[in-house]
Design a protein around this motif. Structure first.
Motif, PDB file in Angstrom:
ATOM      1  N   GLY A  76     -16.427   4.047  29.219  1.00  0.00           N
ATOM      2  CA  GLY A  76     -17.610   3.515  29.971  1.00  0.00           C
ATOM      3  C   GLY A  76     -17.204   2.863  31.122  1.00  0.00           C
ATOM      4  N   THR A  77     -18.121   2.241  31.864  1.00  0.00           N
ATOM      5  CA  THR A  77     -17.889   1.537  33.282  1.00  0.00           C
ATOM      6  C   THR A  77     -17.269   0.205  32.890  1.00  0.00           C
ATOM      7  OG1 THR A  77     -19.930   2.590  33.900  1.00  0.00           O
ATOM      8  CG2 THR A  77     -19.106   0.724  35.190  1.00  0.00           C
ATOM      9  N   GLY A  78     -17.663  -0.505  31.996  1.00  0.00           N
ATOM     10  CA  GLY A  78     -17.136  -1.789  31.953  1.00  0.00           C
ATOM     11  C   GLY A  78     -17.998  -2.891  32.828  1.00  0.00           C
ATOM     12  N   LEU A  79     -17.584  -4.251  32.902  1.00  0.00           N
ATOM     13  CA  LEU A  79     -18.391  -5.210  33.667  1.00  0.00           C
ATOM     14  C   LEU A  79     -17.585  -5.689  34.685  1.00  0.00           C
ATOM     15  CD1 LEU A  79     -21.431  -6.206  33.622  1.00  0.00           C
ATOM     16  CD2 LEU A  79     -20.433  -8.035  32.269  1.00  0.00           C
ATOM     17  N   LYS A  80     -18.000  -5.458  36.078  1.00  0.00           N
ATOM     18  CA  LYS A  80     -17.043  -6.181  37.125  1.00  0.00           C
ATOM     19  C   LYS A  80     -17.218  -7.544  36.990  1.00  0.00           C
ATOM     20  CE  LYS A  80     -17.865  -2.046  40.090  1.00  0.00           C
ATOM     21  NZ  LYS A  80     -18.599  -1.602  41.520  1.00  0.00           N
ATOM     22  N   THR A  81     -16.026  -8.237  36.917  1.00  0.00           N
ATOM     23  CA  THR A  81     -15.925  -9.656  37.177  1.00  0.00           C
ATOM     24  C   THR A  81     -16.472 -10.242  38.609  1.00  0.00           C
ATOM     25  OG1 THR A  81     -13.618  -9.389  37.806  1.00  0.00           O
ATOM     26  CG2 THR A  81     -14.096  -9.827  35.823  1.00  0.00           C
ATOM     27  N   TYR A 116     -19.324  -9.601  39.738  1.00  0.00           N
ATOM     28  CA  TYR A 116     -20.696  -9.971  39.566  1.00  0.00           C
ATOM     29  C   TYR A 116     -20.742 -11.466  39.179  1.00  0.00           C
ATOM     30  CZ  TYR A 116     -21.647  -4.994  38.827  1.00  0.00           C
ATOM     31  OH  TYR A 116     -21.708  -3.649  39.221  1.00  0.00           O
ATOM     32  N   LEU A 117     -19.790 -12.095  38.569  1.00  0.00           N
ATOM     33  CA  LEU A 117     -19.821 -13.459  38.420  1.00  0.00           C
ATOM     34  C   LEU A 117     -19.723 -14.376  39.554  1.00  0.00           C
ATOM     35  CD1 LEU A 117     -18.016 -13.580  34.854  1.00  0.00           C
ATOM     36  CD2 LEU A 117     -20.451 -13.290  35.013  1.00  0.00           C
ATOM     37  N   GLU A 118     -19.088 -13.864  40.631  1.00  0.00           N
ATOM     38  CA  GLU A 118     -19.003 -14.679  41.729  1.00  0.00           C
ATOM     39  C   GLU A 118     -20.217 -14.716  42.559  1.00  0.00           C
ATOM     40  OE1 GLU A 118     -15.413 -13.904  44.468  1.00  0.00           O
ATOM     41  OE2 GLU A 118     -14.796 -12.456  42.992  1.00  0.00           O
ATOM     42  N   SER A 119     -21.030 -13.570  42.393  1.00  0.00           N
ATOM     43  CA  SER A 119     -22.253 -13.437  42.886  1.00  0.00           C
ATOM     44  C   SER A 119     -23.361 -14.398  42.473  1.00  0.00           C
ATOM     45  CB  SER A 119     -22.906 -11.943  42.912  1.00  0.00           C
ATOM     46  OG  SER A 119     -21.919 -11.086  43.594  1.00  0.00           O
ATOM     47  N   LEU A 120     -23.298 -14.264  40.895  1.00  0.00           N
ATOM     48  CA  LEU A 120     -24.018 -15.255  40.285  1.00  0.00           C
ATOM     49  C   LEU A 120     -23.753 -16.703  40.447  1.00  0.00           C
ATOM     50  CD1 LEU A 120     -25.808 -15.737  37.706  1.00  0.00           C
ATOM     51  CD2 LEU A 120     -23.736 -15.973  36.104  1.00  0.00           C
ATOM     52  N   ARG A 121     -22.273 -17.026  40.841  1.00  0.00           N
ATOM     53  CA  ARG A 121     -22.068 -18.809  41.015  1.00  0.00           C
ATOM     54  C   ARG A 121     -22.870 -18.780  42.515  1.00  0.00           C
ATOM     55  NH1 ARG A 121     -16.179 -20.136  42.771  1.00  0.00           N
ATOM     56  NH2 ARG A 121     -16.603 -18.539  44.148  1.00  0.00           N
ATOM     57  N   GLU A 122     -22.618 -18.019  43.283  1.00  0.00           N
ATOM     58  CA  GLU A 122     -23.418 -18.138  44.679  1.00  0.00           C
ATOM     59  C   GLU A 122     -24.838 -18.363  44.667  1.00  0.00           C
ATOM     60  OE1 GLU A 122     -21.849 -19.094  47.741  1.00  0.00           O
ATOM     61  OE2 GLU A 122     -20.284 -18.783  46.054  1.00  0.00           O
ATOM     62  N   ILE A 123     -25.603 -17.471  43.674  1.00  0.00           N
ATOM     63  CA  ILE A 123     -26.946 -17.705  43.613  1.00  0.00           C
ATOM     64  C   ILE A 123     -27.231 -18.837  42.924  1.00  0.00           C
ATOM     65  CG2 ILE A 123     -28.947 -16.850  41.954  1.00  0.00           C
ATOM     66  CD1 ILE A 123     -27.821 -13.860  42.229  1.00  0.00           C
ATOM     67  N   ILE A 124     -26.516 -19.376  42.101  1.00  0.00           N
ATOM     68  CA  ILE A 124     -26.799 -20.663  41.311  1.00  0.00           C
ATOM     69  C   ILE A 124     -26.605 -21.960  42.100  1.00  0.00           C
ATOM     70  CG2 ILE A 124     -26.148 -22.400  39.512  1.00  0.00           C
ATOM     71  CD1 ILE A 124     -25.239 -19.842  37.635  1.00  0.00           C
ATOM     72  N   ILE A 151     -25.110  -5.327  26.550  1.00  0.00           N
ATOM     73  CA  ILE A 151     -24.175  -6.089  27.426  1.00  0.00           C
ATOM     74  C   ILE A 151     -23.807  -7.390  27.080  1.00  0.00           C
ATOM     75  CG2 ILE A 151     -24.053  -6.461  29.910  1.00  0.00           C
ATOM     76  CD1 ILE A 151     -23.740  -3.717  29.400  1.00  0.00           C
ATOM     77  N   ARG A 152     -24.671  -7.933  26.270  1.00  0.00           N
ATOM     78  CA  ARG A 152     -24.318  -9.228  26.115  1.00  0.00           C
ATOM     79  C   ARG A 152     -22.931  -9.845  25.652  1.00  0.00           C
ATOM     80  NH1 ARG A 152     -28.458 -13.823  22.877  1.00  0.00           N
ATOM     81  NH2 ARG A 152     -27.105 -15.481  23.039  1.00  0.00           N
ATOM     82  N   PRO A 153     -22.371  -8.972  24.493  1.00  0.00           N
ATOM     83  CA  PRO A 153     -21.050  -9.541  24.159  1.00  0.00           C
ATOM     84  C   PRO A 153     -20.007  -9.580  25.275  1.00  0.00           C
ATOM     85  CG  PRO A 153     -21.930  -7.851  22.597  1.00  0.00           C
ATOM     86  CD  PRO A 153     -22.867  -7.900  23.662  1.00  0.00           C
ATOM     87  N   LEU A 166     -17.822 -14.580  31.054  1.00  0.00           N
ATOM     88  CA  LEU A 166     -18.338 -15.913  31.377  1.00  0.00           C
ATOM     89  C   LEU A 166     -17.179 -16.842  30.721  1.00  0.00           C
ATOM     90  CD1 LEU A 166     -22.014 -16.148  30.778  1.00  0.00           C
ATOM     91  CD2 LEU A 166     -20.881 -16.238  33.068  1.00  0.00           C
ATOM     92  N   ARG A 167     -16.892 -16.633  29.624  1.00  0.00           N
ATOM     93  CA  ARG A 167     -15.624 -17.586  28.829  1.00  0.00           C
ATOM     94  C   ARG A 167     -14.412 -17.492  29.719  1.00  0.00           C
ATOM     95  NH1 ARG A 167     -17.384 -15.187  24.176  1.00  0.00           N
ATOM     96  NH2 ARG A 167     -15.630 -13.577  24.002  1.00  0.00           N
TER      97      ARG A 167
END
Length: 649
Positions: A512-517, A519-527, A543-545, A551-552
């Motif tokens: 599968g694709t996996g989850l790009k790290t 995205y978390l940089e973008s999340l931080r900027e939004i917050i 996707i939660r796990p 995030l950890r």
């Protein structure tokens, strides 16, 4: 009214849309005043745009009239308006025999003639892909409740409108040739017991008018005139639910037309029922082609039972014919518990073995799913069935040369891998650069060229760049049985069934694709931009796990005052055993947020939602056509979208 000449070609198809009858309140709020007219217009515009002051986005919930600045007119205060619209009776998949009203006056073999010979387009579809058409319709409806139109002093009644110059409706596009063939996929000659079309609610926006084949062909010819891969432009999309393209009487003409416009790979999904030697010989003239054949079973008896295919041997016998013709193909299997679990798994492996013998590029196992519209009763034990299928695939995967993938792939990853997101090889396409390099299933890629590899999305991204490049060789390092090994990939060395157009990672297949790290940089900027301290981040149960692990491991969220709750809305709209985040709709999110506030007695500062459920149309609308902005409007909680790619695997 007198028709004016436009810049459109005289042979262009006419895109027609119906207006409401005066007094018809089923779709729109009844316009009773001038202020109501303005309110409608502002709401319609705000469903397509976000206003800005400089670079700051503004969320608007009201307005003042310049002649009455003491009173604020509220916007979006009638959610039942939308609900009445989506619950309007509708038939998503009508019979091939058109309703009498739709066919009156239509000559399928005639010339263009009067515009009434062309069917009305579906406004629900227009609102999904090109909401400006819905905007025009709503504005006209509102205006015509307050005024009459005239021509030479006489009142003119209008009941619809048409697009004028189609060149004004051209937009930037990836110009995927498969989309052109998608307009042919309006019918099916099989009756699969698990067909997802049977589980579609009528309120979905992926609908098309019911028409004769010749009229569909007229529209496609017009679309091909504006289809320009060189410029990257095309007419706006209006695709409906996808069925079988090769049974359309004009598919040969359309395929020829597509090939005249582009030499790109054409990828087509088919049930295989028409893949006779004659058809395959025809298709071979238009390579490069890639077929996704929904084979489901290599047994004539079971394929007939599963798919209602009257001639199941045609699809089964097509595999060696495709191999001989040099047409690259994948096969799809939906293991459906129509028989006992043991028989189902046994037939699945027999079908895998048969496809492997015939040089299939890749085998896709789609875990069986259904909506509540398909069945309001549990059809099988979801977790037990999915787990049994996945365990069987993991048991047999190493026995066959052809890569075998499970969809959704993240289900397998959650069940068996920890840590997740690793760049582990689970398959290698036969005849690919990876196959010739000595790469093996189970290898963990640790380095590509000079780049250290930390996760799967990083590896996939680099390999995709290399695939498109002119580089001849690349060195990769892998961890195999605890030992580091260095392998050389010759990017120019490949043969059938590897395809440069279909393969994107040099023949390496991952889980599968996996989850790009990233995205978390973008999340931080939004917050940070919202100065939020309590954030509700919504995702799916699948996707939660992976998200929790990222995030950890992330260094971006060390603020002790920041609290992020991860929430998982249920797929209540679709129901059944659907659990994909990309199939969540606006109402699912609204219901979850309201329940979260009620249950926890906490109001988050910010809700963040991934963009993937709203990616299909580019306008931020879910599969019912509802804009994501309604989430904040109805919950009152600031809501932001986290840009991310749709996960198709």
């Amino acid at each position: 009214m007198k028709e004016k000449k436009t810049a459109s070609s005289k042979s262009d198809y006419i895109f027609r849309y119906k207006l409401n009858e005066i007094g018809d309140q089923r779709e729109e709020r009844f316009c009773t005043s001038r202020s109501e007219l303005l309110k409608n217009q502002i709401e319609n515009i705000l469903n397509m745009v976000i206003l800005c002051n400089g670079s700051t986005e503004l969320k608007i919930d009201g307005f003042k009239l310049l002649n009455d600045r003491d009173y604020i007119q509220k916007l979006f205060d009638s959610p039942e308006t939308f609900n009445s619209k989506i619950n309007e009776p509708d038939t998503l998949f009508p019979s091939l025999a058109l309703h009498k009203k739709e066919t009156e006056g239509y000559d399928p073999e005639g010339e263009r003639g009067d515009a009434s010979q062309y069917s009305l387009q579906h406004l629900k579809n227009a609102a999904f892909y090109e909401p400006t058409i819905e905007y025009i319709k709503r504005q006209l409806d509102s205006i015509l409740r307050l005024i009459d139109l005239e021509y030479k002093g006489e009142v003119v009644s209008v009941d619809g409108f048409r697009l004028k110059d189609l060149s004004q409706w051209v937009e930037e596009s990836c110009c995927d040739p498969a989309d052109m063939l998608g307009y042919l996929a309006t019918r099916c000659n099989c009756n699969c017991v698990f067909c997802y079309n049977k589980g579609y609610p009528s309120s979905l926006a992926l609908v098309s008018p019911s028409r004769f084949p010749k009229e569909e062909f007229e529209e496609i010819k017009t679309r091909l005139r504006y289809f320009s891969p060189k410029r990257g432009t095309n007419l706006f999309t209006s695709l409906g639910a996808c069925k079988e393209p090769f049974i359309h009487p004009y598919f040969k003409e359309v395929l020829e037309g597509i090939r005249k416009r582009t030499d790109r790979l054409i990828r087509v999904a088919t049930n295989g029922s028409t893949l006779t030697k004659e058809t395959i010989d025809f298709l071979s003239r238009y390579k490069p082609l890639h077929l996704d054949v929904a084979l489901h079973s290599s047994s004539t008896v079971l394929r007939q039972r599963l798919m209602g295919d009257k001639n199941p041997e045609i699809a089964i016998n097509s595999l060696p014919l495709l191999r001989k013709a040099g047409i690259v193909f994948d096969i799809v299997i939906v293991p459906w518990p129509l028989i006992t679990e043991e028989e189902m798994l046994e037939d699945m492996e027999k079908t895998i073995a048969y496809a492997n013998e015939n040089s299939v590029r890749l085998i896709q196992i789609s875990l069986p799913g259904y909506t509540k519209y398909f069945s309001n009763k549990e059809l099988f034990k979801h977790d037990l069935t999915w787990k049994a299928i996945t365990e069987k695939i993991r048991d047999v995967r190493s026995k066959y040369e052809a890569p075998i993938v499970i969809r959704p792939a993240v289900y397998e990853e959650n069940l068996f891998l920890d840590p997740k997101n690793k760049a582990e090889v689970i398959g290698i396409v036969k005849g690919s650069p990876a196959a010739y390099s000595g790469l093996e299933m189970g290898d963990l890629i640790t380095k590509i060229g000079s780049n250290l590899i930390r996760n799967r999305p990083q590896a996939r991204g680099l390999l995709s760049i290399l695939q498109r490049s002119e580089i001849n060789t690349v060195i990769i390092e892998v961890l195999r049985n605890g030992e580091n090994k260095e392998l050389s990939l010759d990017l120019k060395s490949f043969i059938y069934p590897y395809s440069k157009g279909a393969d994107t990672h040099l023949g390496i297949v991952f889980m599968g694709t996996g989850l790009k790290t990233g995205y978390l940089e973008s999340l931080r900027e939004i917050i940070r931009n919202k100065k939020a301290k309590r954030v509700l981040l919504l995702t799916s149960v699948l996707i939660r796990p992976l998200l929790e692990q990222n995030l950890r491991e992330s260094p971006f969220f060390g603020d002790e005052d920041l609290h992020i709750d991860i929430g998982v809305p249920s797929n209540a709209f679709f129901g059944g055993n659907i659990c994909m985040g990309d199939l969540l709709v606006v109402q699912d999110y609204i219901d979850y947020i309201k329940d979260y506030i009620k249950s926890n007695d906490i109001y988050p500062d910010l809700v963040v939602i991934p963009s993937s459920p709203f990616n299909l149309n580019g306008w931020g609308r879910d599969l019912t056509g509802r804009v994501y902005l309604d989430i904040e409007r109805e919950t009152g909680i600031p809501t932001e979208i986290l840009g991310c790619n749709t996960i198709y695997d």
